[in-house]
Design a protein around this motif. Structure first.
Motif, PDB file in Angstrom:
ATOM      1  N   VAL A  40      38.969 -32.923 -16.232  1.00 28.09           N
ATOM      2  CA  VAL A  40      38.276 -33.260 -14.981  1.00 28.09           C
ATOM      3  C   VAL A  40      36.840 -33.612 -15.319  1.00 28.09           C
ATOM      4  CG1 VAL A  40      37.565 -32.456 -12.699  1.00 28.09           C
ATOM      5  CG2 VAL A  40      39.742 -31.694 -13.666  1.00 28.09           C
ATOM      6  N   ALA A  41      36.401 -34.817 -14.945  1.00 33.87           N
ATOM      7  CA  ALA A  41      35.041 -35.261 -15.247  1.00 33.87           C
ATOM      8  C   ALA A  41      34.045 -34.694 -14.242  1.00 33.87           C
ATOM      9  CB  ALA A  41      34.984 -36.786 -15.229  1.00 33.87           C
ATOM     10  N   SER A  42      32.841 -34.446 -14.719  1.00 33.62           N
ATOM     11  CA  SER A  42      31.695 -34.051 -13.909  1.00 33.62           C
ATOM     12  C   SER A  42      31.749 -32.626 -13.367  1.00 33.62           C
ATOM     13  CB  SER A  42      31.464 -35.023 -12.737  1.00 33.62           C
ATOM     14  OG  SER A  42      31.184 -36.316 -13.220  1.00 33.62           O
ATOM     15  N   TYR A  43      32.877 -32.200 -12.826  1.00 36.36           N
ATOM     16  CA  TYR A  43      32.970 -30.861 -12.250  1.00 36.36           C
ATOM     17  C   TYR A  43      34.085 -30.075 -12.943  1.00 36.36           C
ATOM     18  CZ  TYR A  43      30.301 -32.974  -8.433  1.00 36.36           C
ATOM     19  OH  TYR A  43      29.351 -33.627  -7.691  1.00 36.36           O
TER      20      TYR A  43
ATOM     21  N   GLN B  82      21.067 -33.543 -15.238  1.00 40.28           N
ATOM     22  CA  GLN B  82      19.810 -34.284 -15.132  1.00 40.28           C
ATOM     23  C   GLN B  82      20.039 -35.786 -15.180  1.00 40.28           C
ATOM     24  OE1 GLN B  82      17.443 -32.459 -18.312  1.00 40.28           O
ATOM     25  NE2 GLN B  82      15.992 -31.796 -16.771  1.00 40.28           N
ATOM     26  N   THR B  83      21.225 -36.207 -15.616  1.00 38.71           N
ATOM     27  CA  THR B  83      21.541 -37.631 -15.692  1.00 38.71           C
ATOM     28  C   THR B  83      21.763 -38.189 -14.289  1.00 38.71           C
ATOM     29  OG1 THR B  83      22.614 -37.291 -17.824  1.00 38.71           O
ATOM     30  CG2 THR B  83      23.097 -39.346 -16.666  1.00 38.71           C
ATOM     31  N   VAL B  84      21.106 -39.282 -13.978  1.00 41.05           N
ATOM     32  CA  VAL B  84      21.280 -39.922 -12.673  1.00 41.05           C
ATOM     33  C   VAL B  84      22.545 -40.761 -12.720  1.00 41.05           C
ATOM     34  CG1 VAL B  84      20.303 -41.500 -10.976  1.00 41.05           C
ATOM     35  CG2 VAL B  84      18.799 -39.961 -12.265  1.00 41.05           C
TER      36      VAL B  84
ATOM     37  N   TYR C 158      21.603 -38.173  -5.933  1.00 42.76           N
ATOM     38  CA  TYR C 158      20.220 -38.601  -6.166  1.00 42.76           C
ATOM     39  C   TYR C 158      20.032 -40.057  -5.772  1.00 42.76           C
ATOM     40  CZ  TYR C 158      15.701 -39.385  -8.323  1.00 42.76           C
ATOM     41  OH  TYR C 158      14.377 -39.699  -8.516  1.00 42.76           O
ATOM     42  N   GLU C 159      20.967 -40.910  -6.181  1.00 41.90           N
ATOM     43  CA  GLU C 159      20.866 -42.339  -5.890  1.00 41.90           C
ATOM     44  C   GLU C 159      21.044 -42.638  -4.410  1.00 41.90           C
ATOM     45  OE1 GLU C 159      22.799 -46.035  -8.126  1.00 41.90           O
ATOM     46  OE2 GLU C 159      24.191 -45.107  -6.714  1.00 41.90           O
TER      47      GLU C 159
ATOM     48  N   VAL D  45      13.758 -27.278  -8.997  1.00 43.17           N
ATOM     49  CA  VAL D  45      15.036 -27.789  -9.489  1.00 43.17           C
ATOM     50  C   VAL D  45      15.391 -27.110 -10.812  1.00 43.17           C
ATOM     51  CG1 VAL D  45      16.312 -29.823 -10.247  1.00 43.17           C
ATOM     52  CG2 VAL D  45      14.646 -30.024  -8.386  1.00 43.17           C
ATOM     53  N   GLU D  46      16.626 -26.659 -10.907  1.00 39.98           N
ATOM     54  CA  GLU D  46      17.117 -26.058 -12.147  1.00 39.98           C
ATOM     55  C   GLU D  46      18.477 -26.666 -12.481  1.00 39.98           C
ATOM     56  OE1 GLU D  46      18.296 -21.674 -14.027  1.00 39.98           O
ATOM     57  OE2 GLU D  46      17.098 -21.798 -12.194  1.00 39.98           O
ATOM     58  N   VAL D  47      18.665 -27.043 -13.744  1.00 36.49           N
ATOM     59  CA  VAL D  47      19.928 -27.631 -14.199  1.00 36.49           C
ATOM     60  C   VAL D  47      20.881 -26.521 -14.631  1.00 36.49           C
ATOM     61  CG1 VAL D  47      21.042 -29.169 -15.852  1.00 36.49           C
ATOM     62  CG2 VAL D  47      18.763 -29.729 -14.959  1.00 36.49           C
ATOM     63  N   VAL D  48      22.068 -26.501 -14.034  1.00 40.26           N
ATOM     64  CA  VAL D  48      23.127 -25.562 -14.407  1.00 40.26           C
ATOM     65  C   VAL D  48      24.387 -26.391 -14.585  1.00 40.26           C
ATOM     66  CG1 VAL D  48      24.468 -23.527 -13.768  1.00 40.26           C
ATOM     67  CG2 VAL D  48      22.070 -23.707 -13.072  1.00 40.26           C
TER      68      VAL D  48
END
Length: 305
Positions: free
Chosen positions: A99-102, A198-200, A206-207, A220-223
């Motif tokens: 599964v991509a992204s999540y 953090q990648t858009v 974000y877009e 903002v915190e990246v997890v």
């Protein structure tokens, strides 16, 4: 090809251990035999793989490039052999799925039951590493199918639509923002916000939601793990924007709440990505059809509830 499999194995072993003695032990040969193998490979390929740095061997720039290929290719070949051995003795066909992204797999048990009923010869193997680099994982054959949100398939990859989803604000259960009909970017300005990456990514929050407003969350915190974000939100430590499908289990158990983004909401299409080179009736193509069928049935059942 100028190099044989034993030369590729040699490159992998030397890269992992960094010296001839340990690499030779791992390969089950003497140090002298390994030294001769290195020299033979260098003669065949017409260049140096290594240069000495004290007692250790250091890869040359060209040696580093070819070693990276060895590190990627040999595990794929080993998996292919293991799959063949299993499929040769059992009438099963293994399909690797990611599964991509999540990183969400709450739906897997129900889908496996469906597959067992419809095509019991297909056996599912989950590949968690495909989450971060889905296209590369497909191209390197470390995974056969990737369920991906919002991806445009590059050349050589086929995208099969599965279902429509939406991006939502995920908050602690019964949070003040969860009682709003929809939220606006300004609602995030003074609150702890967790982002998955953090990648858009094109087509994501974000877009389509945050950047057009000009309002950027200050905290903002990246997890990079969906489950970890859910735990943090459930504990009242912040909020995030995630796929509603990806957090469905937490929503059903009322550990968190979700709120629409903007008046119109933001949809998110999910697809199954497979290699174009796969045969028409390959195991991965069969499983992709079952995925599409299962999600269609699940959607109809949910609409009746």
């Amino acid at each position: 090809m100028k190099l044989e499999i034993r030369h590729w194995q040699m490159l992998k072993a030397l890269s992992e251990f960094g010296n001839v003695a340990q690499a030779a032990d791992a390969l089950g040969i003497s140090q002298s035999a390994l030294s001769h193998r290195i020299a033979e490979a260098e003669r065949r390929i017409g260049g140096k793989f290594f240069e000495k740095e004290g007692r250790r061997l250091k890869l040359t720039p060209a040696g580093n490039l070819i070693t990276q290929v060895a590190l990627q290719t040999l595990p794929t070949l080993a998996r292919a052999e293991a799959d063949f051995e299993q499929n040769a003795h059992l009438e099963n066909q293994i399909v690797r799925l990611g599964v991509a992204s999540y990183s969400c797999y709450y739906w897997i048990p129900d889908f496996i039951k469906f597959v067992n009923q419809e095509a019991s010869h297909l056996k599912l193997r989950l590949v968690a590493s495909a989450t971060q680099n889905p296209i590369v994982s497909l191209q390197h054959s470390s995974v056969d199918i990737v369920i991906a949100p919002g991806y445009l398939a590059p050349p050589g990859i086929i995208s099969t639509p599965l279902f429509m989803d939406e991006l939502v604000l995920v908050t602690p259960y019964n949070h003040p923002l969860s009682h709003k009909q929809f939220i606006e970017p300004k609602d995030l300005s003074e609150i702890q916000y967790y982002t998955y990456s953090q990648t858009v990514l094109p087509g994501f929050e974000y877009e389509r939601f945050i950047r057009p407003s000009g309002v950027i969350p200050h905290q903002v915190e990246v997890v990079e793990m969906t489950d970890a974000i859910i735990e943090l939100i459930s504990a009242g430590l912040g909020v995030s924007i995630l796929s509603k499908w990806a957090v469905n289990a937490a929503l059903q158990s009322q550990r968190v709440s979700s709120t629409q983004l903007g008046k119109q909401g933001i949809d998110l299409a999910w697809s199954a990505l497979t290699r174009e080179s796969e045969k028409k009736n390959s195991a991965s193509k069969q499983l992709t059809k079952l995925l599409a069928c299962w999600y269609k049935i699940s959607s109809l059942e949910n609409n009746r509830l």
